[in-house]
Design a protein around this motif. Structure first.
Motif, short mmCIF file in Angstrom:
data_model
loop_
_atom_site.label_atom_id
_atom_site.label_comp_id
_atom_site.label_asym_id
_atom_site.label_seq_id
_atom_site.Cartn_x
_atom_site.Cartn_y
_atom_site.Cartn_z
N ILE A 268 0.87 -1.17 0.00
CA ILE A 268 0.00 0.00 0.00
C ILE A 268 0.91 1.22 0.00
N VAL A 269 0.87 1.98 -1.11
CA VAL A 269 1.85 3.03 -1.34
C VAL A 269 1.16 4.37 -1.52
N GLY A 270 1.65 5.37 -0.80
CA GLY A 270 1.18 6.73 -0.97
C GLY A 270 1.85 7.38 -2.16
N GLY A 271 1.59 8.64 -2.37
CA GLY A 271 2.13 9.32 -3.54
C GLY A 271 3.41 10.09 -3.30
N MET A 272 4.03 9.87 -2.13
CA MET A 272 5.24 10.62 -1.83
C MET A 272 6.46 10.05 -2.55
N ALA A 273 6.40 8.77 -2.95
CA ALA A 273 7.53 8.14 -3.63
C ALA A 273 7.03 7.37 -4.85
N ASP A 274 7.95 6.99 -5.70
CA ASP A 274 7.60 6.22 -6.90
C ASP A 274 7.32 4.77 -6.49
N PRO A 275 6.08 4.30 -6.60
CA PRO A 275 5.74 2.96 -6.13
C PRO A 275 6.48 1.85 -6.86
N VAL A 276 6.76 2.02 -8.14
CA VAL A 276 7.45 0.98 -8.89
C VAL A 276 8.90 0.86 -8.40
N ARG A 277 9.49 1.97 -8.06
CA ARG A 277 10.88 1.96 -7.62
C ARG A 277 11.04 1.45 -6.19
N CYS B 49 1.83 16.37 1.25
CA CYS B 49 1.20 17.69 1.36
C CYS B 49 0.17 17.67 2.49
N ALA B 50 -0.44 18.80 2.74
CA ALA B 50 -1.38 18.91 3.86
C ALA B 50 -2.59 17.98 3.70
N ASP B 51 -3.14 17.87 2.48
CA ASP B 51 -4.35 17.07 2.27
C ASP B 51 -4.07 15.59 2.01
N ARG B 52 -2.92 15.27 1.46
CA ARG B 52 -2.50 13.91 1.12
C ARG B 52 -3.59 13.10 0.41
N PRO B 53 -4.13 13.61 -0.71
CA PRO B 53 -5.19 12.88 -1.40
C PRO B 53 -4.74 11.52 -1.92
N CYS B 54 -3.45 11.37 -2.18
CA CYS B 54 -2.95 10.08 -2.67
C CYS B 54 -3.08 9.00 -1.61
N PRO C 119 -3.11 7.03 -7.86
CA PRO C 119 -2.28 8.00 -8.59
C PRO C 119 -2.94 9.38 -8.65
N TYR C 120 -2.13 10.39 -8.49
CA TYR C 120 -2.58 11.77 -8.59
C TYR C 120 -1.58 12.52 -9.46
N PRO C 121 -2.02 13.61 -10.10
CA PRO C 121 -1.10 14.37 -10.97
C PRO C 121 0.14 14.85 -10.24
N CYS C 122 0.04 15.07 -8.94
CA CYS C 122 1.18 15.60 -8.19
C CYS C 122 2.09 14.50 -7.63
N SER C 123 1.76 13.25 -7.90
CA SER C 123 2.60 12.18 -7.33
C SER C 123 3.47 11.56 -8.42
N PRO C 124 4.66 11.15 -8.10
CA PRO C 124 5.23 11.24 -6.75
C PRO C 124 5.75 12.64 -6.46
#
Length: 124
Positions: free
Chosen positions: A61-70, A94-99, A82-87
């Motif tokens: 289970i991976v958030g958008g702060m890092a590249d999940p494949v890597r 970020c404050a809202d962490r939508p990813c 996935p979100y446009p701002c991730s990774p």
């Protein structure tokens, strides 16, 4: 720490057959427990890598702060939103962490189910 114990206790309450082992296992004991796991569900931690090294199926289970494949364990199924701002590569996001907040339990379950279907198809 205390926050991990609190979170694990909440999960154990919601999932009656689960086991809360937070802070209770050595690395050797953790390895023994992982070897008996049908599937290991984990976030971006070393436990997923340890489980894959033991050839256990892993849903990472991976958030958008890092590249999940890597950064996900090799061979793990990846559950992410996935979100446009991730990774974004921000340590705390970020404050809202939508990813993270947009990732639903149902999505994780679908990833696990598709992983199981692939695994079963290889056996036939």
């Amino acid at each position: 720490g205390v926050r991990d114990q609190t979170n694990a206790a909440a999960i154990q309450t919601a999932v009656p057959d689960s086991v809360n082992a937070v802070g209770r296992l050595s690395w050797t004991a953790l390895g023994a427990a992982l070897q008996h796991a049908e599937t290991v569900y984990c976030v971006e931690t070393s436990i997923g890598h340890y489980a894959r090294a033991l050839s256990r199926p892993v849903v990472s289970i991976v958030g958008g702060m890092a590249d999940p494949v890597r950064w996900s364990p090799l061979g793990a199924a990846i559950a992410t939103e996935p979100y446009p701002c991730s990774p974004c590569f921000l340590k705390s996001g970020c404050a809202d962490r939508p990813c993270l907040t947009a990732l639903r339990v149902e999505s994780v379950c679908l990833v696990a189910a598709s992983m199981k279907e692939v695994s079963e198809s290889w056996r036939h």
